[in-house]
Motif scaffolding. Structure first.
Motif, PDB file in Angstrom:
ATOM      1  N   LEU A 298       0.814  -1.211   0.000  1.00  9.05           N
ATOM      2  CA  LEU A 298       0.000   0.000   0.000  1.00  9.05           C
ATOM      3  C   LEU A 298       0.851   1.267   0.000  1.00  9.05           C
ATOM      4  O   LEU A 298       0.390   2.344   0.389  1.00  9.05           O
ATOM      5  CB  LEU A 298      -0.987   0.008   1.181  1.00  9.05           C
ATOM      6  CG  LEU A 298      -1.932  -1.192   1.236  1.00  9.05           C
ATOM      7  CD1 LEU A 298      -2.813  -1.130   2.476  1.00  9.05           C
ATOM      8  CD2 LEU A 298      -2.784  -1.277  -0.022  1.00  9.05           C
ATOM      9  N   ARG A 299       2.095   1.165  -0.488  1.00  5.16           N
ATOM     10  CA  ARG A 299       2.953   2.331  -0.655  1.00  5.16           C
ATOM     11  C   ARG A 299       2.716   2.944  -2.032  1.00  5.16           C
ATOM     12  O   ARG A 299       2.531   2.236  -3.016  1.00  5.16           O
ATOM     13  CB  ARG A 299       4.429   1.939  -0.515  1.00  5.16           C
ATOM     14  CG  ARG A 299       4.798   1.359   0.845  1.00  5.16           C
ATOM     15  CD  ARG A 299       6.251   0.926   0.873  1.00  5.16           C
ATOM     16  NE  ARG A 299       6.512  -0.084  -0.151  1.00  5.16           N
ATOM     17  CZ  ARG A 299       7.703  -0.651  -0.350  1.00  5.16           C
ATOM     18  NH1 ARG A 299       8.741  -0.295   0.394  1.00  5.16           N
ATOM     19  NH2 ARG A 299       7.860  -1.552  -1.301  1.00  5.16           N
ATOM     20  N   THR A 300       2.739   4.253  -2.089  1.00  4.20           N
ATOM     21  CA  THR A 300       2.640   4.943  -3.363  1.00  4.20           C
ATOM     22  C   THR A 300       4.011   4.962  -4.031  1.00  4.20           C
ATOM     23  O   THR A 300       4.980   4.387  -3.517  1.00  4.20           O
ATOM     24  CB  THR A 300       2.154   6.390  -3.156  1.00  4.20           C
ATOM     25  OG1 THR A 300       3.180   7.143  -2.506  1.00  4.20           O
ATOM     26  CG2 THR A 300       0.878   6.422  -2.315  1.00  4.20           C
ATOM     27  N   SER A 301       4.112   5.647  -5.164  1.00  2.00           N
ATOM     28  CA  SER A 301       5.409   5.781  -5.831  1.00  2.00           C
ATOM     29  C   SER A 301       6.395   6.601  -4.999  1.00  2.00           C
ATOM     30  O   SER A 301       7.600   6.546  -5.217  1.00  2.00           O
ATOM     31  CB  SER A 301       5.224   6.417  -7.214  1.00  2.00           C
ATOM     32  OG  SER A 301       4.470   7.608  -7.118  1.00  2.00           O
ATOM     33  N   ASN A 302       5.891   7.373  -4.038  1.00  2.00           N
ATOM     34  CA  ASN A 302       6.720   8.010  -3.009  1.00  2.00           C
ATOM     35  C   ASN A 302       6.654   7.089  -1.791  1.00  2.00           C
ATOM     36  O   ASN A 302       5.619   7.006  -1.122  1.00  2.00           O
ATOM     37  CB  ASN A 302       6.168   9.395  -2.671  1.00  2.00           C
ATOM     38  CG  ASN A 302       6.907  10.082  -1.536  1.00  2.00           C
ATOM     39  OD1 ASN A 302       7.695   9.475  -0.814  1.00  2.00           O
ATOM     40  ND2 ASN A 302       6.641  11.374  -1.376  1.00  2.00           N
ATOM     41  N   LYS A 303       7.724   6.370  -1.498  1.00  2.00           N
ATOM     42  CA  LYS A 303       7.686   5.304  -0.498  1.00  2.00           C
ATOM     43  C   LYS A 303       7.450   5.804   0.912  1.00  2.00           C
ATOM     44  O   LYS A 303       7.205   5.007   1.819  1.00  2.00           O
ATOM     45  CB  LYS A 303       8.977   4.479  -0.557  1.00  2.00           C
ATOM     46  CG  LYS A 303       9.225   3.824  -1.916  1.00  2.00           C
ATOM     47  CD  LYS A 303       8.017   3.033  -2.409  1.00  2.00           C
ATOM     48  CE  LYS A 303       8.265   2.422  -3.785  1.00  2.00           C
ATOM     49  NZ  LYS A 303       7.046   1.826  -4.360  1.00  2.00           N
TER      50      LYS A 303
END
Length: 430
Positions: A298-303
């Motif tokens: 559930l991490r976005t492209s910004n970790k």
């Protein structure tokens, strides 16, 4: 002057998922900021699960009076008091509100900021006059009703699930555009409470569920007088002196057009992720029309940033948002590489009969290329269903030749409770 705040976790959105993250993180010792520009509790408390189920309960009670004669209990038509019905709905919301309130979360040590959030970079947001920096962010902004581009609709008074409960009197004739779970539930609730109801669906109602089980629900709705018109594409809408009018194209009749007049319109044609105004680009967060893109953790492209619940698309249910909250807490607080597993997520449409599903439908199993068998059992073969005169139901399971369960669907009384045995079996690979 902008004030600065530095915390371990900043949660954007105070719906079911965001509240779960904020309370859990705070109680485990993390410093937490919670940002919400609207109502605490989000969609579930204010516009979704809580008011809709309260209205459905009132409608089912009225229908129970009408049907009591099958047990030899004679009663007349129910006398429905709109003031009491809507008072019940608002009373249920009011009873639950303290659990989701600013005061409760402030008491838990959460710093609640009542303003709209926007990212200013990969590690900071601004909300009102406060600049928040955090080690981790969680976006839980949910979704909102999506109104289709129907000519004339913007100039015609209409309701969505966010505004329909603002009424204090039942509509005489409710036209529901959209036959998904929200449309089906609210159609039946209003019909049971005495309104005429017409459901307009371009394709088939409840398209995400198994058609064989949907047919059980369709028959139940029709028997109660809900006018279900499938294959009806809405061409236009307009206000008229007596209320509203909707022009539809009958796809099964050569595209012939006809007009339906009613007193109110409810639009229930889907939802869109709430990503507007967040300035996600400034944080390097990838998203599309379907929502924010996340990995299995559930991490976005910004970790540094997680996203949960409706805003990532997929299964848009309160219990899924709550489940996502647990996954995020494991990742963000304990560095445990937990991953979301949606294979045994159940859902229920609380019509009467209810329709519950977990895992794959027959069509999905075929598409996935599985070898499987279908096992069915009708409710009229069940002793309790016979005793309660609730025989209009069916259980349908999709199983591998080894007996491993791929999915189960139940249409009938108490389906929402009966499905949990199958959820347990699937989650434990029984």
């Amino acid at each position: 002057m902008t004030n600065s705040l530095s915390v371990d976790i900043c949660v954007i959105g105070a719906g079911a998922g965001g509240l779960s993250v904020a309370s859990g993180a705070s109680q485990m010792g993390a410093s937490v900021a919670l940002v919400e520009s609207g109502k605490m509790g989000g969609d579930c408390l204010n516009y979704g699960c809580v008011p809709s189920k309260a209205m459905l309960a009132a409608g089912h009670a009225a229908q129970g009076v009408r049907q009591s004669g099958r047990f030899g209990v004679r009663a007349g038509q129910p006398n429905i008091d709109s003031d009491v019905v809507y008072g019940h709905i608002n009373g249920v919301i009011a009873a639950i509100e303290p659990n989701d309130s600013v005061e409760r979360f402030t008491a838990l040590g959460v710093q609640v900021i009542q303003a709209a959030a926007r990212f200013t970079g990969p590690t900071a947001i601004e909300a009102g006059d406060i600049r928040v920096q955090a080690r981790r962010f969680v976006i839980a902004t949910g979704s909102a009703p999506l109104a289709p581009p129907i000519p004339g609709l913007k100039a015609t008074p209409y309701f969505t699930n966010e505004t329909i409960f603002d009424l204090n009197r039942r509509p005489e004739h409710l036209i529901v555009i959209g036959g998904g779970p929200i449309g089906a539930e609210l159609a039946q609730a209003h019909r049971n409470l005495g309104s005429r109801v017409t459901v307009l669906e371009m394709f088939s109602i409840m398209p995400q569920d198994d058609p064989e089980l949907v047919d059980v629900v369709r028959r139940g709705l029709a028997a109660e007088g809900v006018d279900i018109q499938e294959g009806a594409g809405v061409k236009s809408a307009r206000k008229i002196s007596s209320g509203v009018a909707v022009t539809v194209e009958d796809q099964e009749n050569g595209g012939a057009e006809r007009t339906i007049e009613g007193s109110r319109i409810l639009v229930a044609t889907g939802r869109r992720a709430n990503v507007q105004g967040l300035d996600l680009e400034k944080a390097g967060i990838a998203y599309s029309d379907k929502g924010i893109e996340v990995d299995a953790r559930l991490r976005t492209s910004n970790k540094r940033v997680f996203a949960i619940g409706d805003v990532i698309g997929g299964l848009q249910f309160t219990h899924v948002a709550g489940y996502h909250a647990g996954v995020v807490l494991k990742n963000a607080l304990f560095r445990w590489p937990a991953k979301a597993d949606h294979r045994a997520v159940p859902w229920v449409t609380y019509t009467d009969p209810e329709l519950a599903q977990v895992g794959l439908t027959e069509k999905q199993a075929q598409k996935a290329g599985f070898e499987f068998r279908i096992l069915r059992w009708p409710f009229h073969e069940n002793d309790r269903a016979l005793a309660e005169a609730a025989t209009g139901g069916l259980i349908k399971t999709v199983v591998r030749p080894t007996g491993r369960i791929l999915g189960c669907g139940i249409a009938g009384a108490h389906a929402g409770e009966l499905i949990h045995t199958w959820v347990l079996a699937m989650s434990r690979k029984i």
